[in-house]
Design a protein around this motif. Structure first.
Motif, PDB file in Angstrom:
ATOM      1  N   ALA A   1     -29.909   4.910  11.931  1.00  0.00           N
ATOM      2  CA  ALA A   1     -29.627   5.830  10.829  1.00  0.00           C
ATOM      3  C   ALA A   1     -30.248   7.181  11.160  1.00  0.00           C
ATOM      4  CB  ALA A   1     -30.203   5.288   9.521  1.00  0.00           C
ATOM      5  N   ILE A   2     -29.530   8.250  10.823  1.00  0.00           N
ATOM      6  CA  ILE A   2     -30.065   9.593  11.021  1.00  0.00           C
ATOM      7  C   ILE A   2     -29.902  10.351   9.708  1.00  0.00           C
ATOM      8  CG2 ILE A   2     -27.871  10.381  12.027  1.00  0.00           C
ATOM      9  CD1 ILE A   2     -29.536  12.414  13.683  1.00  0.00           C
ATOM     10  N   ASN A   3     -31.029  10.822   9.172  1.00  0.00           N
ATOM     11  CA  ASN A   3     -30.988  11.532   7.890  1.00  0.00           C
ATOM     12  C   ASN A   3     -32.295  12.268   7.675  1.00  0.00           C
ATOM     13  OD1 ASN A   3     -30.272  12.408   5.280  1.00  0.00           O
ATOM     14  ND2 ASN A   3     -31.307  10.656   4.362  1.00  0.00           N
ATOM     15  N   TRP A   4     -32.719  13.072   8.652  1.00  0.00           N
ATOM     16  CA  TRP A   4     -33.879  13.901   8.386  1.00  0.00           C
ATOM     17  C   TRP A   4     -35.081  13.039   7.989  1.00  0.00           C
ATOM     18  CZ3 TRP A   4     -36.255  16.886   4.110  1.00  0.00           C
ATOM     19  CH2 TRP A   4     -36.751  18.122   4.529  1.00  0.00           C
ATOM     20  N   PHE A   5     -35.265  11.917   8.714  1.00  0.00           N
ATOM     21  CA  PHE A   5     -36.301  10.952   8.347  1.00  0.00           C
ATOM     22  C   PHE A   5     -37.689  11.393   8.793  1.00  0.00           C
ATOM     23  CE2 PHE A   5     -32.663   7.944   8.302  1.00  0.00           C
ATOM     24  CZ  PHE A   5     -32.842   7.450   7.026  1.00  0.00           C
ATOM     25  N   PHE A   6     -38.666  11.307   7.875  1.00  0.00           N
ATOM     26  CA  PHE A   6     -40.078  11.430   8.213  1.00  0.00           C
ATOM     27  C   PHE A   6     -40.594  10.034   8.538  1.00  0.00           C
ATOM     28  CE2 PHE A   6     -41.191  15.433   5.472  1.00  0.00           C
ATOM     29  CZ  PHE A   6     -40.211  16.145   6.122  1.00  0.00           C
ATOM     30  N   LYS A   7     -41.669   9.967   9.299  1.00  0.00           N
ATOM     31  CA  LYS A   7     -42.276   8.679   9.634  1.00  0.00           C
ATOM     32  C   LYS A   7     -43.245   8.265   8.531  1.00  0.00           C
ATOM     33  CE  LYS A   7     -43.122   7.875  13.940  1.00  0.00           C
ATOM     34  NZ  LYS A   7     -43.710   7.827  15.299  1.00  0.00           N
ATOM     35  N   THR A   8     -43.127   7.019   8.062  1.00  0.00           N
ATOM     36  CA  THR A   8     -44.073   6.475   7.089  1.00  0.00           C
ATOM     37  C   THR A   8     -44.580   5.122   7.593  1.00  0.00           C
ATOM     38  OG1 THR A   8     -42.428   5.220   5.795  1.00  0.00           O
ATOM     39  CG2 THR A   8     -42.736   7.554   5.227  1.00  0.00           C
ATOM     40  N   LYS A   9     -45.791   4.757   7.204  1.00  0.00           N
ATOM     41  CA  LYS A   9     -46.379   3.491   7.660  1.00  0.00           C
ATOM     42  C   LYS A   9     -45.548   2.302   7.194  1.00  0.00           C
ATOM     43  CE  LYS A   9     -51.148   5.135   7.988  1.00  0.00           C
ATOM     44  NZ  LYS A   9     -52.545   4.974   7.511  1.00  0.00           N
ATOM     45  N   GLU A  10     -45.047   2.388   5.963  1.00  0.00           N
ATOM     46  CA  GLU A  10     -44.255   1.287   5.415  1.00  0.00           C
ATOM     47  C   GLU A  10     -42.982   1.070   6.228  1.00  0.00           C
ATOM     48  OE1 GLU A  10     -42.021  -0.025   1.248  1.00  0.00           O
ATOM     49  OE2 GLU A  10     -42.948   1.964   1.427  1.00  0.00           O
ATOM     50  N   ARG A  11     -42.290   2.164   6.550  1.00  0.00           N
ATOM     51  CA  ARG A  11     -41.044   2.041   7.305  1.00  0.00           C
ATOM     52  C   ARG A  11     -41.290   1.667   8.758  1.00  0.00           C
ATOM     53  NH1 ARG A  11     -37.753   7.312   4.898  1.00  0.00           N
ATOM     54  NH2 ARG A  11     -37.321   6.418   2.832  1.00  0.00           N
ATOM     55  N   GLU A  12     -42.416   2.078   9.311  1.00  0.00           N
ATOM     56  CA  GLU A  12     -42.737   1.719  10.699  1.00  0.00           C
ATOM     57  C   GLU A  12     -42.870   0.213  10.868  1.00  0.00           C
ATOM     58  OE1 GLU A  12     -45.112   4.466  13.529  1.00  0.00           O
ATOM     59  OE2 GLU A  12     -46.032   4.716  11.552  1.00  0.00           O
ATOM     60  N   GLN A  13     -43.255  -0.483   9.806  1.00  0.00           N
ATOM     61  CA  GLN A  13     -43.381  -1.944   9.876  1.00  0.00           C
ATOM     62  C   GLN A  13     -42.025  -2.631   9.905  1.00  0.00           C
ATOM     63  OE1 GLN A  13     -45.787  -2.952   6.486  1.00  0.00           O
ATOM     64  NE2 GLN A  13     -47.635  -1.983   7.292  1.00  0.00           N
ATOM     65  N   LYS A  14     -40.995  -1.931   9.427  1.00  0.00           N
ATOM     66  CA  LYS A  14     -39.662  -2.537   9.314  1.00  0.00           C
ATOM     67  C   LYS A  14     -38.698  -2.087  10.401  1.00  0.00           C
ATOM     68  CE  LYS A  14     -39.969  -2.596   4.234  1.00  0.00           C
ATOM     69  NZ  LYS A  14     -39.340  -2.111   2.979  1.00  0.00           N
ATOM     70  N   PHE A  15     -38.889  -0.870  10.911  1.00  0.00           N
ATOM     71  CA  PHE A  15     -37.904  -0.281  11.812  1.00  0.00           C
ATOM     72  C   PHE A  15     -38.562   0.306  13.062  1.00  0.00           C
ATOM     73  CE2 PHE A  15     -36.557   0.687   7.354  1.00  0.00           C
ATOM     74  CZ  PHE A  15     -35.517  -0.230   7.271  1.00  0.00           C
ATOM     75  N   LEU A  16     -37.721   0.617  14.051  1.00  0.00           N
ATOM     76  CA  LEU A  16     -38.159   1.399  15.206  1.00  0.00           C
ATOM     77  C   LEU A  16     -37.923   2.870  14.903  1.00  0.00           C
ATOM     78  CD1 LEU A  16     -36.618  -0.556  18.235  1.00  0.00           C
ATOM     79  CD2 LEU A  16     -39.011  -0.532  17.520  1.00  0.00           C
ATOM     80  N   TYR A  17     -38.868   3.706  15.272  1.00  0.00           N
ATOM     81  CA  TYR A  17     -38.721   5.147  15.104  1.00  0.00           C
ATOM     82  C   TYR A  17     -38.522   5.817  16.455  1.00  0.00           C
ATOM     83  CZ  TYR A  17     -39.828   6.032  10.186  1.00  0.00           C
ATOM     84  OH  TYR A  17     -39.779   6.122   8.819  1.00  0.00           O
ATOM     85  N   GLN A  18     -37.714   6.835  16.463  1.00  0.00           N
ATOM     86  CA  GLN A  18     -37.543   7.677  17.645  1.00  0.00           C
ATOM     87  C   GLN A  18     -38.905   8.259  18.034  1.00  0.00           C
ATOM     88  OE1 GLN A  18     -34.865  10.873  16.804  1.00  0.00           O
ATOM     89  NE2 GLN A  18     -34.379  11.269  18.944  1.00  0.00           N
TER      90      GLN A  18
END
Length: 281
Positions: free
Chosen positions: A96-113
């Motif tokens: 998904a691409i949508n101007w995403f900021f990195k958050t600790k909660e999302r880092e546990q669920k997904f891979l970040y660029q």
């Protein structure tokens, strides 16, 4: 028993073939990648033109990736941000691409660029006559406009307060209006507003308040978010993004859409903030 063994062997072979076809996508045998886009208009990163075609910095970046990575065919789908993330978790989407900021909660669920394709510019909007508010440390005795307690801007202020003796007072509101907040600055009912530059630019073009950029407070990396199983896709896009930066193409993209190179350091960006002011007119 022989029949069961043969079925198991056949299942393993099929499983192996599926894995290999995913891992060995080529220009002649490309893999289709399902990409979630946000339905929310967010210029200059994403919007649609009069022909309902996807436009903006994000889409031009994706076109560059298509050229760099012919082993992938990107298929785009529009949806709401939170439902896109749910779909990403369930493998409805691969990325998904949508101007995403990195958050600790999302880092546990997904891979970040790991290699940002651009940066957001959180900034302080102040009255056009103000001369003393340029950075977060100037706010400890000032009045900020209300902000949502769940957004990335709120997290920036909380992080600042956690590491500084002089705290910034934060008023929260579940759904604050950017237009109303900027009007409060114009009327001098509040001293400053923490807002992302692209949001400020869009609102300012619409209502033309007597405000300006007091200062850019940080560079916030923007990321693609991937399903946890997409390490190879993640690595391929990171490498392509690194090459695009080395070739100067991402910098040119920033200049095109923002009138400024967001890859420069924060001091240089603040010295050129008049360019951003021009873009917000």
């Amino acid at each position: 028993m022989k029949r069961i063994v043969l079925l198991l062997i056949f299942a393993v072979i099929l499983s192996g073939c599926g894995a290999n076809s995913t891992q060995k996508a080529t220009k002649d045998n490309p893999r289709t990648i399902k990409v979630a886009l946000s339905a929310e208009v967010n210029p200059p990163y994403f919007y649609t033109d009069e022909h309902n075609q996807y436009k903006g910095l994000d889409m031009e970046y994706m076109k560059m990736l298509e050229e760099k990575l012919p082993q992938y065919r990107f298929k785009y789908e529009l949806g709401e941000e939170e439902s896109n993330l749910v779909g990403l978790g369930s493998k409805k989407y691969d990325m998904a691409i949508n101007w995403f900021f990195k958050t600790k909660e999302r880092e546990q669920k997904f891979l970040y660029q790991d290699v940002p394709y651009s940066y957001a510019l959180p900034m302080l909007a102040v009255h056009e006559s103000n001369q003393d508010i340029h950075q977060l440390s100037d706010l400890h005795d000032k009045r900020l406009t209300p902000m949502s307690p769940s957004g990335g801007l709120y997290s920036i202020l909380m992080s600042h307060n956690a590491t500084h003796d002089k705290k910034i007072k934060i008023d929260t509101l579940q759904s604050p209006s950017n237009g109303n907040n900027l009007q409060m600055i114009e009327d001098k009912r509040r001293d400053a507003m923490l807002i992302n530059w692209n949001t400020y630019s869009a609102v300012q073009k619409a209502i033309h308040t007597k405000t300006k950029i007091g200062g850019i407070v940080k560079k916030e990396p923007l990321h693609i978010v991937y399903h946890k199983d997409e390490q190879r896709l993640h690595d391929d896009i990171d490498q392509a993004t690194k090459e695009l930066h080395q070739e100067g193409k991402l910098q040119k993209l920033s200049q095109k859409y923002m009138n400024i190179d967001v890859f420069e350091d924060i001091e240089t960006l603040n010295a050129k903030k008049d360019k951003l002011e021009e873009k917000a007119q």
